[in-house]
Design a protein around this motif. Structure first.
Motif, PDB file in Angstrom:
ATOM      1  N   GLN A 193       0.838  -1.203   0.000  1.00  0.00           N
ATOM      2  CA  GLN A 193       0.000   0.000   0.000  1.00  0.00           C
ATOM      3  C   GLN A 193       0.872   1.253   0.000  1.00  0.00           C
ATOM      4  O   GLN A 193       1.931   1.306   0.631  1.00  0.00           O
ATOM      5  CB  GLN A 193      -0.904   0.002   1.244  1.00  0.00           C
ATOM      6  N   THR A 194       0.417   2.261  -0.745  1.00  0.00           N
ATOM      7  CA  THR A 194       1.021   3.588  -0.676  1.00  0.00           C
ATOM      8  C   THR A 194      -0.096   4.619  -0.595  1.00  0.00           C
ATOM      9  O   THR A 194      -1.267   4.315  -0.868  1.00  0.00           O
ATOM     10  CB  THR A 194       1.881   3.911  -1.914  1.00  0.00           C
ATOM     11  N   GLY A 195       0.272   5.835  -0.237  1.00  0.00           N
ATOM     12  CA  GLY A 195      -0.667   6.950  -0.260  1.00  0.00           C
ATOM     13  C   GLY A 195      -0.134   8.015  -1.202  1.00  0.00           C
ATOM     14  O   GLY A 195       1.080   8.225  -1.280  1.00  0.00           O
ATOM     15  N   THR A 196      -1.016   8.686  -1.915  1.00  0.00           N
ATOM     16  CA  THR A 196      -0.559   9.693  -2.871  1.00  0.00           C
ATOM     17  C   THR A 196       0.075  10.896  -2.180  1.00  0.00           C
ATOM     18  O   THR A 196       0.727  11.713  -2.843  1.00  0.00           O
ATOM     19  CB  THR A 196      -1.716  10.170  -3.768  1.00  0.00           C
ATOM     20  N   LYS A 197      -0.108  10.991  -0.867  1.00  0.00           N
ATOM     21  CA  LYS A 197       0.531  12.061  -0.094  1.00  0.00           C
ATOM     22  C   LYS A 197       1.482  11.488   0.951  1.00  0.00           C
ATOM     23  O   LYS A 197       1.706  12.077   1.998  1.00  0.00           O
ATOM     24  CB  LYS A 197      -0.522  12.948   0.569  1.00  0.00           C
ATOM     25  N   ASP A 198       2.058  10.309   0.649  1.00  0.00           N
ATOM     26  CA  ASP A 198       3.029   9.701   1.552  1.00  0.00           C
ATOM     27  C   ASP A 198       4.217  10.632   1.792  1.00  0.00           C
ATOM     28  O   ASP A 198       4.820  10.633   2.867  1.00  0.00           O
ATOM     29  CB  ASP A 198       3.547   8.378   0.962  1.00  0.00           C
ATOM     30  N   GLU A 199       4.583  11.385   0.772  1.00  0.00           N
ATOM     31  CA  GLU A 199       5.700  12.325   0.855  1.00  0.00           C
ATOM     32  C   GLU A 199       5.597  13.292  -0.313  1.00  0.00           C
ATOM     33  O   GLU A 199       4.644  13.231  -1.106  1.00  0.00           O
ATOM     34  CB  GLU A 199       7.035  11.572   0.789  1.00  0.00           C
ATOM     35  N   THR A 200       6.580  14.184  -0.463  1.00  0.00           N
ATOM     36  CA  THR A 200       6.616  15.105  -1.593  1.00  0.00           C
ATOM     37  C   THR A 200       7.871  14.919  -2.442  1.00  0.00           C
ATOM     38  O   THR A 200       7.970  15.469  -3.541  1.00  0.00           O
ATOM     39  CB  THR A 200       6.573  16.562  -1.107  1.00  0.00           C
ATOM     40  N   THR A 201       8.832  14.113  -1.964  1.00  0.00           N
ATOM     41  CA  THR A 201      10.100  13.933  -2.660  1.00  0.00           C
ATOM     42  C   THR A 201       9.907  13.211  -3.988  1.00  0.00           C
ATOM     43  O   THR A 201       9.170  12.229  -4.081  1.00  0.00           O
ATOM     44  CB  THR A 201      11.088  13.141  -1.787  1.00  0.00           C
ATOM     45  N   ASP A 202      10.615  13.700  -5.007  1.00  0.00           N
ATOM     46  CA  ASP A 202      10.554  13.113  -6.347  1.00  0.00           C
ATOM     47  C   ASP A 202      11.978  13.131  -6.912  1.00  0.00           C
ATOM     48  O   ASP A 202      12.366  14.058  -7.620  1.00  0.00           O
ATOM     49  CB  ASP A 202       9.591  13.913  -7.220  1.00  0.00           C
ATOM     50  N   ARG A 203      12.753  12.097  -6.618  1.00  0.00           N
ATOM     51  CA  ARG A 203      14.174  12.068  -6.981  1.00  0.00           C
ATOM     52  C   ARG A 203      14.409  12.227  -8.470  1.00  0.00           C
ATOM     53  O   ARG A 203      15.291  12.960  -8.898  1.00  0.00           O
ATOM     54  CB  ARG A 203      14.809  10.740  -6.536  1.00  0.00           C
ATOM     55  N   LYS A 231      12.288  13.383 -10.755  1.00  0.00           N
ATOM     56  CA  LYS A 231      11.511  14.477 -11.356  1.00  0.00           C
ATOM     57  C   LYS A 231      10.532  13.989 -12.430  1.00  0.00           C
ATOM     58  O   LYS A 231      10.306  14.644 -13.450  1.00  0.00           O
ATOM     59  CB  LYS A 231      12.454  15.530 -11.974  1.00  0.00           C
ATOM     60  N   ASN A 232       9.905  12.835 -12.175  1.00  0.00           N
ATOM     61  CA  ASN A 232       8.950  12.304 -13.157  1.00  0.00           C
ATOM     62  C   ASN A 232       7.505  12.611 -12.791  1.00  0.00           C
ATOM     63  O   ASN A 232       6.571  12.106 -13.427  1.00  0.00           O
ATOM     64  CB  ASN A 232       9.140  10.794 -13.315  1.00  0.00           C
ATOM     65  N   GLY A 233       7.319  13.409 -11.745  1.00  0.00           N
ATOM     66  CA  GLY A 233       5.970  13.782 -11.337  1.00  0.00           C
ATOM     67  C   GLY A 233       5.290  12.771 -10.438  1.00  0.00           C
ATOM     68  O   GLY A 233       4.123  12.948 -10.079  1.00  0.00           O
ATOM     69  N   ILE A 234       6.014  11.732 -10.057  1.00  0.00           N
ATOM     70  CA  ILE A 234       5.475  10.701  -9.163  1.00  0.00           C
ATOM     71  C   ILE A 234       6.346  10.657  -7.910  1.00  0.00           C
ATOM     72  O   ILE A 234       7.576  10.586  -8.008  1.00  0.00           O
ATOM     73  CB  ILE A 234       5.474   9.321  -9.839  1.00  0.00           C
ATOM     74  N   ILE A 235       5.718  10.708  -6.746  1.00  0.00           N
ATOM     75  CA  ILE A 235       6.510  10.714  -5.517  1.00  0.00           C
ATOM     76  C   ILE A 235       7.297   9.416  -5.381  1.00  0.00           C
ATOM     77  O   ILE A 235       6.907   8.377  -5.887  1.00  0.00           O
ATOM     78  CB  ILE A 235       5.622  10.941  -4.268  1.00  0.00           C
TER      79      ILE A 235
END
Length: 286
Positions: A217-227, A229-233
């Motif tokens: 399971q993941t949450g779409t607001k689990d974090e804000t980091t996007d190593r 830069k593809n628009g997906i956390i």
């Protein structure tokens, strides 16, 4: 090996419906304190299970990391609701409370991250298999469970995955809520690539295909980091890439792998509590 047990019983009645018949079930709670020689500390474990006198079918077992969060996870209420609607088979939940050295005990056995965190993960694994499980079986008098699953949250989820992966003869299923699959062997500022993610590498380098099933399971607001830069956390990217590694190993969806993405879900117990019924129904459903 010496173990000290402290029992704090708690009983609450709930009702179960089997067809048209109404059956009352009692959930019993016991706190067990194990004096672990391996971890060199006392480990508290909360056991939640139906009253043995009311059991009419085999019992399953769920080990849960970060058991100190039981209240915030609203697990008792979730179990009561699932039992009352006859959605899950009876199970014993063994919620293992984390200690002060959590960040060293959790992780990947024998493979600390780039900051040397997880240095005791191999010892924690040994504790689970050689100290905790025998004590649970001795305390309950149950030596064989229908299904044995292990689950955890964040770093505790990574730990549960790694322990199950390396002990597929003990565990049947694993559940990971917002797993720390970013766990890496190299700092981002020192030439990191995706190949430095440790759990992904472990999966790829394992010769055999462990007999396991996975719920992630993941949450779409689990974090804000996007190593990248593809628009997906990263939390989602790392989990999806782990699923791909499992598929490359021969596992298939949905037979072996279930993935739940919670829209608006955060990296917190409130989100994990909402996802818990889906996991329990998957792992122990009728």
């Amino acid at each position: 090996m010496k173990s000290i047990f402290t029992f704090v019983p708690f009983k609450k009645e709930t009702k179960m419906y089997w067809g048209w018949a109404e059956i009352e079930m009692t959930i019993t709670e016991k706190n067990i304190t194990i004096n672990s020689e391996l971890l060199n500390r006392e480990v508290t474990c909360t056991l939640l299970m139906p009253d043995e006198e009311e059991l009419t079918e085999p019992l399953s077992l769920l080990l849960l990391n970060d058991g100190q969060e039981l209240g915030n996870l609203e697990l008792r209420a979730t179990l009561e609701q699932l039992y009352s609607t006859n959605r899950i088979k009876p199970l014993l939940v063994a919620a293992i409370h984390a200690g002060e050295d959590r960040i060293q005990e959790y992780g990947i056995a024998g493979k600390p991250d780039f900051k040397k965190r997880g240095s005791k993960a191999d010892i924690y694994t040994e504790f689970i298999v050689t100290e905790l499980l025998p004590q649970i079986k001795a305390q309950t008098g149950i030596s064989d469970f229908e299904t044995t699953a292990y689950a955890g949250f964040s770093l505790g989820g990574l730990s549960a995955f790694d322990i199950a992966w390396n002990n597929a003869d003990v565990f049947d299923k694993v559940g990971v809520f917002s797993g720390s699959f970013w766990w890496r062997g190299k700092d981002l500022a020192k030439g990191y690539t995706d190949a430095d993610r440790i759990m992904h590498s472990v999966i790829k380098s394992t010769a055999e295909k462990p007999d396991l099933k996975f719920w992630l399971q993941t949450g779409t607001k689990d974090e804000t980091t996007d190593r990248n830069k593809n628009g997906i956390i990263d939390a989602i990217d790392d989990t999806i890439d782990l699923i791909k590694a499992l598929e490359d190993k021969g596992y298939t969806r949905p037979a072996d792998i279930q993935y739940v993405e919670v829209v608006g879900g955060s990296h917190d117990t409130a989100t994990w509590a909402k996802a818990m019924p889906k996991f329990l129904s998957w792992a122990f459903g009728r």
